[in-house]
Design an enzyme around this catalytic site. Sequence first.
Site, PDB file in Angstrom:
ATOM      1  CB  THR B  15      -1.018  -0.020   1.162  1.00  0.00           C
ATOM      2  OG1 THR B  15      -1.963   1.022   0.953  1.00  0.00           O
ATOM      3  CG2 THR B  15      -0.370   0.162   2.514  1.00  0.00           C
ATOM      4  CB  CYS B  21      -4.377   5.851   5.949  1.00  0.00           C
ATOM      5  SG  CYS B  21      -5.672   6.713   5.050  1.00  0.00           S
ATOM      6  CG  HIS B  38      -4.827   2.005   3.120  1.00  0.00           C
ATOM      7  ND1 HIS B  38      -4.038   2.392   2.064  1.00  0.00           N
ATOM      8  CD2 HIS B  38      -5.121   3.146   3.785  1.00  0.00           C
ATOM      9  CE1 HIS B  38      -3.850   3.711   2.101  1.00  0.00           C
ATOM     10  NE2 HIS B  38      -4.504   4.191   3.141  1.00  0.00           N
TER      11      HIS B  38
END
Lengths: 209, 152
Positions: B15, B21, B38
Amino acid sequence: MEFTQAEMDVLKEVGTIGSGNAATVLASMLGQRIPITVPEARFLPLSEVVTALGGPEREVVGILLGVSGPAPGTIIFLLGIEDAQILSQKLLGAPPEVPGQLSEMEKSALSEVTNILSGGYLNALSQFTSLTFEPTPPAFAHDMAGALIDAVLAEVGLVSDYALFIETNFTADQDGLSGHFFLIPSPDGLERILQALGVRRTWENSSKI
Amino acid sequence: MAQTEVAQAPGTLATFGLGSCVGVTAWDPVSKVGGLAHIMLPDSTQARSKDNVAKFADTAMPDLINRLERIGGVRRRLVIKIAGGAKMFDLFNDDRFAIGRRNVEAVKQSLEKLNLRVAAEDTGGNFGRTLFFDLDTGKVIVRTIEHGEKLL
């Protein structure tokens, strides 16, 4: 949230006038005319926003302002690190101190540009809506595009899986300097803006875009 | 962003550009299945639109574990690592941008409810992170622009 074509057109028009205001001030600072592309009002799924910016790992400079008042939102000015240095060089009349890194002076010059751009937009929006918009002082970051955007989208994400971006691209002369200016109203803020603009009708009448 | 993937070795899950995040990896060293979530926000109960379970810590964690169990993962064997949760912009007096820290706390709380604990983490700070999760070894490489690489 759904939008009619008329609503998108009005937002785009506000964007055109706002960026016109900003470009005029910027041109007098830089001593050259800044052609602006027609702003876009885009309604994107959150997951596509970063892709639209050139990918999550692109190294960018981002200057962020919060907007408070009856229609809150967020403003972010994003540009590639090379473009950031070209722009600060034009503003300061001096070459970058360290290529690939920004000095405090360069950061503050770029923050000032963001203040000017924001002023141009928010003034235009105020004139159209009679609402007041109060920007916070700018915060500066130099990192991956994805990382800068996700904090901004987190706030929108509480309410919606989509974000509305009013985007303007600036290009200046042969350097091909470009920057992306985004005004991201909070979903509630957007509703207020559309009502004040007089284009928001009932949900039943709006067609989905 | 706001997505969960699960897969079996060999392979790598990744990711890119995590800011506030949080990326959560879960790996079963025996069956060599792993998952990467995520998450973007701490709490689905405060949200108006909660269709996407992968977006919130409290709904993404059970979903990640269920999906791993479906492809052969065993919960008590799972090794959990987390990264991200930065504060990218230092906006004066603006709590909206402290979401990173709240995300990290919410991930840990949700994992606790599932009787799981974080084995390694690289969280906080003011910089973005990219994660590469190797499903053969369970190792997680955290890549940054100015803070080098870290192995979890």
